[in-house]
Motif scaffolding. Structure first.
Motif, PDB file in Angstrom:
ATOM      1  N   LEU A  47      12.719   1.389   4.223  1.00  0.00           N
ATOM      2  CA  LEU A  47      13.450   2.507   3.629  1.00  0.00           C
ATOM      3  C   LEU A  47      12.684   3.827   3.727  1.00  0.00           C
ATOM      4  N   ALA A  48      11.403   3.764   4.053  1.00  0.00           N
ATOM      5  CA  ALA A  48      10.592   4.976   4.176  1.00  0.00           C
ATOM      6  C   ALA A  48      10.516   5.375   5.645  1.00  0.00           C
ATOM      7  N   LYS A  49      11.403   6.286   6.040  1.00  0.00           N
ATOM      8  CA  LYS A  49      11.457   6.698   7.440  1.00  0.00           C
ATOM      9  C   LYS A  49      11.646   8.210   7.557  1.00  0.00           C
ATOM     10  N   ARG A 125       6.808  -1.895   5.003  1.00  0.00           N
ATOM     11  CA  ARG A 125       5.762  -0.890   5.209  1.00  0.00           C
ATOM     12  C   ARG A 125       4.466  -1.659   5.371  1.00  0.00           C
ATOM     13  N   PHE A 126       3.488  -1.070   5.982  1.00  0.00           N
ATOM     14  CA  PHE A 126       2.211  -1.730   6.220  1.00  0.00           C
ATOM     15  C   PHE A 126       1.189  -1.277   5.180  1.00  0.00           C
ATOM     16  N   SER A 127       0.755  -2.201   4.326  1.00  0.00           N
ATOM     17  CA  SER A 127      -0.355  -1.912   3.422  1.00  0.00           C
ATOM     18  C   SER A 127      -1.644  -1.822   4.240  1.00  0.00           C
ATOM     19  N   PHE A 128      -2.716  -1.375   3.619  1.00  0.00           N
ATOM     20  CA  PHE A 128      -3.988  -1.248   4.344  1.00  0.00           C
ATOM     21  C   PHE A 128      -4.450  -2.609   4.875  1.00  0.00           C
ATOM     22  N   TYR A 129      -4.342  -3.647   4.066  1.00  0.00           N
ATOM     23  CA  TYR A 129      -4.748  -4.978   4.545  1.00  0.00           C
ATOM     24  C   TYR A 129      -3.909  -5.397   5.753  1.00  0.00           C
ATOM     25  N   ARG A 130      -2.622  -5.091   5.718  1.00  0.00           N
ATOM     26  CA  ARG A 130      -1.761  -5.423   6.843  1.00  0.00           C
ATOM     27  C   ARG A 130      -2.162  -4.621   8.080  1.00  0.00           C
ATOM     28  N   GLN A 131      -2.510  -3.356   7.892  1.00  0.00           N
ATOM     29  CA  GLN A 131      -2.951  -2.529   9.009  1.00  0.00           C
ATOM     30  C   GLN A 131      -4.239  -3.078   9.620  1.00  0.00           C
TER      31      GLN A 131
END
Length: 366
Positions: A47-49, A125-131
């Protein structure tokens, strides 16, 4: 005579396939919407685009490009001034190993936070851990391409930019419906957040990151969204105090890490004071508006994002904020220049930097 020539040829070939190992520096960027250059565009359920007009109106062809701004991000501008290539978004379908070695990668994601639980309602969305996990996958690709030893040199010679934290407050801790808001005190949450960030930076170091730039938070309580949600229309003091507490704790943590992690150079960038002064004294910096967004639905506030029905201000260079959350290109340039000055950045190589300013398109009719 042939043997020395063969050695020279081998060096030349390695210089092409492993540019970063031979002195050229590329960036790996981890962040949120302030640094996102298009990753969220490819998250079908997110939803954040920033995929609608008038995002990107002052960048390239004037079409939305995934940046939550009318033009460049702070990371764009700092990289340009350092002579570094602009890293493409990780989610770019055309991304390959050659592009990674030539340009680095941007993992930043709108809505992303230091904490995995931040902004869950954005769905994707990508959290920092996901990044960081995506970065680990990127490392595997490069190892397969050039071998473990060359890849190790490439990643140890790269620059790592980390700029997150505001979503953890605005889209998590400061929302009464979120668990963290009633689990922690203000100081307890800052401690939890900074400890998590320390663990993440330590993990990055274990993956080969040796030079890291970590940025603090600006006066979050003064973004238009926070102002319009307050009863007075003024900056929200508690929110700004949380940013200051986070910055102070992060600065100390980075100082400690710099002395304990082997061969690590970690710089902390803090633009809180200059942004706060810009907001309180906009005319001092050549701006006329620092409390409302350039792109909005007029009296309908908050509209949250810029949309085709939004009206644009007459002069985008006069506005500190582009939408309810994000600074304008002009403000980003001022912020970036202050960070460049404070952190002593300089051009890292002789490669030609991209254009230092976007082409400015005229405002839409109406």
């Amino acid at each position: 005579m042939m043997r020395p020539n063969n050695k020279l040829l081998l060096v030349a070939i390695l210089g092409v396939i492993c540019t970063g190992c031979q002195g050229k520096i590329v960036q790996f960027i981890f962040g949120d919407s302030l640094s996102d250059v298009g990753n969220n565009q490819y998250l079908s359920k997110g939803l954040a685009k920033a995929n609608l007009p008038w995002y990107g109106i002052d960048f390239g062809n004037g079409m939305p490009n995934g940046r939550f701004c009318n033009g460049r991000t702070v990371a764009d501008i700092i990289g340009d001034n350092m002579g570094l290539p602009r890293p493409p978004p990780f989610m770019d379908p055309s991304l390959n190993e050659d592009m990674i070695m030539e340009n680095g990668v941007n993992f930043a994601s709108g809505g992303g936070g230091i904490l995995n639980e931040t902004a869950l309602y954005f769905i994707q969305r990508f959290s920092f851990y996901r990044q960081i996990k995506l970065f680990m996958g990127t490392q595997e690709l490069i190892r397969e391409k050039i071998g473990a030893e060359a890849a190790d040199k490439f990643f140890k010679g790269s620059l790592y930019v980390v700029a997150l934290g505001s979503n953890d407050f605005i889209n998590n801790f400061l929302m009464p419906v979120e668990k963290d808001s009633w689990t922690y005190t203000d100081q307890g949450f800052v401690t939890y957040l900074v400890q998590t960030l320390q663990d993440q930076l330590t993990l990055l170091h274990s993956l080969g990151a040796r030079r890291m730039l970590v940025f603090g938070l600006g006066p979050m309580g003064c973004i238009p969204l926070q102002r319009v949600l307050s009863t007075t229309g003024e900056c929200r003091v508690r929110t700004n105090n949380l940013a200051l507490s986070f910055n102070q704790a992060t600065s100390k943590m980075i100082g400690d890490l710099s002395t304990t992690l082997p061969n690590a150079t970690i710089q902390y960038g803090d633009a809180y004071d200059v942004v706060n002064d810009l907001i309180n004294n906009p005319s001092k910096y050549g701006f006329s508006n620092s409390d409302s967004p350039c792109c909005s639905l007029g009296r309908i506030r908050p509209a949250l994002t810029c949309i085709p029905a939004s009206r644009l201000c007459k002069d985008r260079s006069q506005y500190v904020f582009w939408d309810e959350y994000h600074p304008s290109d002009s403000a980003n340039e001022l912020i970036a220049n202050e960070l460049i000055r404070k952190m002593g950045f300089s051009r890292s190589n002789l490669s030609e930097a991209p254009a230092t300013a976007p082409s400015v398109a005229p405002p839409p009719a109406g």
